[in-house]
Design a protein around this motif. Sequence first.
Motif, short mmCIF file in Angstrom:
data_model
loop_
_atom_site.label_atom_id
_atom_site.label_comp_id
_atom_site.label_asym_id
_atom_site.label_seq_id
_atom_site.Cartn_x
_atom_site.Cartn_y
_atom_site.Cartn_z
N LEU A 1 6.77 8.66 1.57
CA LEU A 1 7.39 7.51 2.25
C LEU A 1 7.64 7.78 3.73
O LEU A 1 7.63 6.87 4.55
N VAL A 2 7.85 9.04 4.08
CA VAL A 2 8.05 9.38 5.49
C VAL A 2 6.72 9.50 6.22
O VAL A 2 6.56 9.00 7.33
N ALA A 3 5.75 10.15 5.60
CA ALA A 3 4.51 10.48 6.29
C ALA A 3 3.48 9.34 6.32
O ALA A 3 2.82 9.13 7.33
N LEU A 4 3.34 8.61 5.22
CA LEU A 4 2.26 7.64 5.12
C LEU A 4 2.34 6.50 6.13
O LEU A 4 1.33 6.18 6.77
N PRO A 5 3.49 5.87 6.36
CA PRO A 5 3.54 4.81 7.36
C PRO A 5 3.17 5.31 8.77
O PRO A 5 2.52 4.59 9.53
N ARG A 6 3.56 6.53 9.09
CA ARG A 6 3.20 7.08 10.40
C ARG A 6 1.71 7.31 10.50
O ARG A 6 1.11 7.10 11.54
N MET A 7 1.10 7.76 9.40
CA MET A 7 -0.34 7.99 9.40
C MET A 7 -1.11 6.68 9.51
O MET A 7 -2.12 6.60 10.19
N ILE A 8 -0.64 5.64 8.84
CA ILE A 8 -1.31 4.35 8.88
C ILE A 8 -1.20 3.73 10.28
O ILE A 8 -2.16 3.19 10.81
N ASN A 9 -0.01 3.83 10.88
CA ASN A 9 0.19 3.23 12.21
C ASN A 9 -0.40 4.07 13.32
O ASN A 9 -0.54 3.60 14.44
N GLY A 10 -0.69 5.35 13.06
CA GLY A 10 -1.21 6.21 14.10
C GLY A 10 -0.14 6.70 15.05
O GLY A 10 -0.42 7.17 16.14
N ASP A 11 1.10 6.63 14.64
CA ASP A 11 2.22 7.07 15.47
C ASP A 11 2.42 8.57 15.29
O ASP A 11 2.71 9.03 14.19
N ASP A 12 2.26 9.31 16.35
CA ASP A 12 2.44 10.76 16.24
C ASP A 12 3.77 11.22 16.80
O ASP A 12 4.02 12.40 16.93
N GLY A 13 4.65 10.28 17.13
CA GLY A 13 5.99 10.63 17.60
C GLY A 13 6.11 10.90 19.07
O GLY A 13 7.19 11.13 19.58
N ARG A 14 4.99 10.85 19.79
CA ARG A 14 5.04 11.09 21.24
C ARG A 14 5.06 9.77 21.97
O ARG A 14 4.47 8.79 21.54
N ASP A 15 5.73 9.76 23.10
CA ASP A 15 5.77 8.56 23.93
C ASP A 15 4.49 8.47 24.76
O ASP A 15 3.99 9.46 25.27
N ALA A 16 3.98 7.27 24.88
CA ALA A 16 2.79 7.07 25.71
C ALA A 16 3.22 6.94 27.17
O ALA A 16 4.12 6.17 27.50
N LEU B 1 0.82 -1.21 0.00
CA LEU B 1 0.00 0.00 0.00
C LEU B 1 0.86 1.26 0.00
O LEU B 1 0.61 2.19 -0.76
N VAL B 2 1.87 1.28 0.84
CA VAL B 2 2.75 2.45 0.92
C VAL B 2 3.48 2.67 -0.40
O VAL B 2 3.56 3.80 -0.90
N LEU B 3 4.01 1.63 -0.99
CA LEU B 3 4.73 1.77 -2.25
C LEU B 3 3.81 2.19 -3.39
O LEU B 3 4.19 3.01 -4.24
#
Length: 62
Positions: free
Chosen positions: A46-61, A8-10
């Motif tokens: 390639l940088v943004a899409l995997p983060r959007m799919i995983n829901g990772d916003d870069g903050r630690d829980a 999907l990402v590719l």
Amino acid sequence: MFTVHTLLVLTVTAVIAAITCALVLAGGASWPVALLSCGGAGGAVLVALPRMINGDDGRDAD
């Protein structure tokens, strides 16, 4: 070989890059400019899409 996520990402990256290249060429730019913008758009996806799919916003829980 590939996971669905990777495929999907590719696929989305290739589509976004092709659209960007076509729009830049339609605007009257030269080939080198169009290819540079295509590479930039593909890299950004390639940088943004995997983060959007995983829901990772870069903050630690916590």
